[in-house]
Design a protein around this motif. Structure first.
Motif, PDB file in Angstrom:
ATOM      1  N   ARG A   1       0.849  -1.203   0.000  1.00  0.00           N
ATOM      2  CA  ARG A   1       0.000   0.000   0.000  1.00  0.00           C
ATOM      3  C   ARG A   1       0.877   1.242   0.000  1.00  0.00           C
ATOM      4  NH1 ARG A   1      -3.752  -1.022   4.671  1.00  0.00           N
ATOM      5  NH2 ARG A   1      -3.360  -3.155   4.161  1.00  0.00           N
ATOM      6  N   PRO A   2       0.327   2.380  -0.498  1.00  0.00           N
ATOM      7  CA  PRO A   2       1.142   3.595  -0.580  1.00  0.00           C
ATOM      8  C   PRO A   2       1.470   4.210   0.771  1.00  0.00           C
ATOM      9  CG  PRO A   2      -1.084   3.987  -1.413  1.00  0.00           C
ATOM     10  CD  PRO A   2      -0.970   2.522  -1.115  1.00  0.00           C
ATOM     11  N   SER A   3       0.613   4.003   1.768  1.00  0.00           N
ATOM     12  CA  SER A   3       0.862   4.455   3.140  1.00  0.00           C
ATOM     13  C   SER A   3       0.009   3.602   4.062  1.00  0.00           C
ATOM     14  CB  SER A   3       0.542   5.950   3.297  1.00  0.00           C
ATOM     15  OG  SER A   3      -0.831   6.181   3.147  1.00  0.00           O
ATOM     16  N   PRO A   4       0.318   3.575   5.370  1.00  0.00           N
ATOM     17  CA  PRO A   4      -0.396   2.675   6.281  1.00  0.00           C
ATOM     18  C   PRO A   4      -1.911   2.869   6.319  1.00  0.00           C
ATOM     19  CG  PRO A   4       1.579   3.496   7.333  1.00  0.00           C
ATOM     20  CD  PRO A   4       1.429   4.249   6.034  1.00  0.00           C
ATOM     21  N   GLU A   5      -2.388   4.085   6.080  1.00  0.00           N
ATOM     22  CA  GLU A   5      -3.834   4.325   6.160  1.00  0.00           C
ATOM     23  C   GLU A   5      -4.542   4.177   4.818  1.00  0.00           C
ATOM     24  OE1 GLU A   5      -1.466   7.858   5.551  1.00  0.00           O
ATOM     25  OE2 GLU A   5      -1.525   6.633   7.331  1.00  0.00           O
ATOM     26  N   MET A   6      -3.808   3.905   3.762  1.00  0.00           N
ATOM     27  CA  MET A   6      -4.386   3.757   2.421  1.00  0.00           C
ATOM     28  C   MET A   6      -4.656   2.278   2.121  1.00  0.00           C
ATOM     29  SD  MET A   6      -4.546   6.822   1.080  1.00  0.00           S
ATOM     30  CE  MET A   6      -4.626   6.540  -0.678  1.00  0.00           C
ATOM     31  N   PRO A   7      -5.606   2.001   1.217  1.00  0.00           N
ATOM     32  CA  PRO A   7      -5.853   0.601   0.834  1.00  0.00           C
ATOM     33  C   PRO A   7      -4.697   0.038   0.009  1.00  0.00           C
ATOM     34  CG  PRO A   7      -7.233   2.089  -0.452  1.00  0.00           C
ATOM     35  CD  PRO A   7      -6.511   2.934   0.561  1.00  0.00           C
ATOM     36  N   GLU A   8      -4.651  -1.287  -0.070  1.00  0.00           N
ATOM     37  CA  GLU A   8      -3.618  -1.962  -0.855  1.00  0.00           C
ATOM     38  C   GLU A   8      -3.794  -1.627  -2.330  1.00  0.00           C
ATOM     39  OE1 GLU A   8      -4.517  -5.930   0.339  1.00  0.00           O
ATOM     40  OE2 GLU A   8      -3.200  -5.823   2.083  1.00  0.00           O
ATOM     41  N   TYR A   9      -2.684  -1.571  -3.044  1.00  0.00           N
ATOM     42  CA  TYR A   9      -2.757  -1.319  -4.487  1.00  0.00           C
ATOM     43  C   TYR A   9      -3.623  -2.365  -5.178  1.00  0.00           C
ATOM     44  CZ  TYR A   9       1.058   2.088  -4.212  1.00  0.00           C
ATOM     45  OH  TYR A   9       1.827   3.192  -3.932  1.00  0.00           O
ATOM     46  N   VAL A  10      -3.334  -3.626  -4.917  1.00  0.00           N
ATOM     47  CA  VAL A  10      -4.096  -4.727  -5.510  1.00  0.00           C
ATOM     48  C   VAL A  10      -4.245  -5.842  -4.479  1.00  0.00           C
ATOM     49  CG1 VAL A  10      -3.404  -4.254  -7.900  1.00  0.00           C
ATOM     50  CG2 VAL A  10      -2.030  -5.807  -6.517  1.00  0.00           C
ATOM     51  N   GLN A  11      -5.264  -6.657  -4.708  1.00  0.00           N
ATOM     52  CA  GLN A  11      -5.503  -7.818  -3.848  1.00  0.00           C
ATOM     53  C   GLN A  11      -5.601  -9.050  -4.729  1.00  0.00           C
ATOM     54  OE1 GLN A  11      -8.926  -7.121  -1.393  1.00  0.00           O
ATOM     55  NE2 GLN A  11      -8.044  -5.301  -0.458  1.00  0.00           N
ATOM     56  N   GLU A  12      -5.473 -10.218  -4.110  1.00  0.00           N
ATOM     57  CA  GLU A  12      -5.616 -11.458  -4.858  1.00  0.00           C
ATOM     58  C   GLU A  12      -6.992 -11.484  -5.513  1.00  0.00           C
ATOM     59  OE1 GLU A  12      -4.678 -14.610  -2.111  1.00  0.00           O
ATOM     60  OE2 GLU A  12      -2.552 -14.099  -2.136  1.00  0.00           O
ATOM     61  N   GLY A  13      -7.016 -11.848  -6.799  1.00  0.00           N
ATOM     62  CA  GLY A  13      -8.256 -11.892  -7.563  1.00  0.00           C
ATOM     63  C   GLY A  13      -8.509 -10.650  -8.402  1.00  0.00           C
ATOM     64  N   ASP A  14      -7.752  -9.569  -8.164  1.00  0.00           N
ATOM     65  CA  ASP A  14      -7.920  -8.331  -8.932  1.00  0.00           C
ATOM     66  C   ASP A  14      -7.354  -8.493 -10.346  1.00  0.00           C
ATOM     67  OD1 ASP A  14      -8.970  -7.122  -6.686  1.00  0.00           O
ATOM     68  OD2 ASP A  14      -7.287  -5.740  -6.374  1.00  0.00           O
TER      69      ASP A  14
END
Length: 81
Positions: free
Chosen positions: A18-31
């Motif tokens: 993720r870009p920072s601890p409070e931001m969502p992950e760039y991608v997840q499994e299945g994306d």
């Protein structure tokens, strides 16, 4: 069976999903991802480098954990084509 392709770390450093601890992950499994999409970051001496997908695919599996130390050339994400 679907073809698989790995995304490798371009540099040795710490892998971030993720870009920072409070931001969502760039991608997840299945994306679904496309060539040029940012899929993570590598930190080297307080500098951050984007890891971009080189081709389209579906994120099948992460081979490196968030905040894990990785080597240059290490497989970090497996894609299904």
């Amino acid at each position: 069976m679907a073809e698989k392709k790995a995304i490798h770390s371009p540099l040795p450093g710490i892998f971030y999903r993720r870009p920072s601890p409070e931001m969502p992950e760039y991608v997840q499994e299945g994306d679904s991802i496309h060539a040029g999409d940012v899929v993570g970051l590598i930190e080297v001496m307080k500098n951050f480098y984007e890891i971009k997908a080189e081709e389209d695919g579906i994120v099948d599996q992460f081979l490196a954990n968030n905040e894990e130390l990785v080597d240059a050339g290490q497989e970090i994400i497996m894609l299904k084509k």
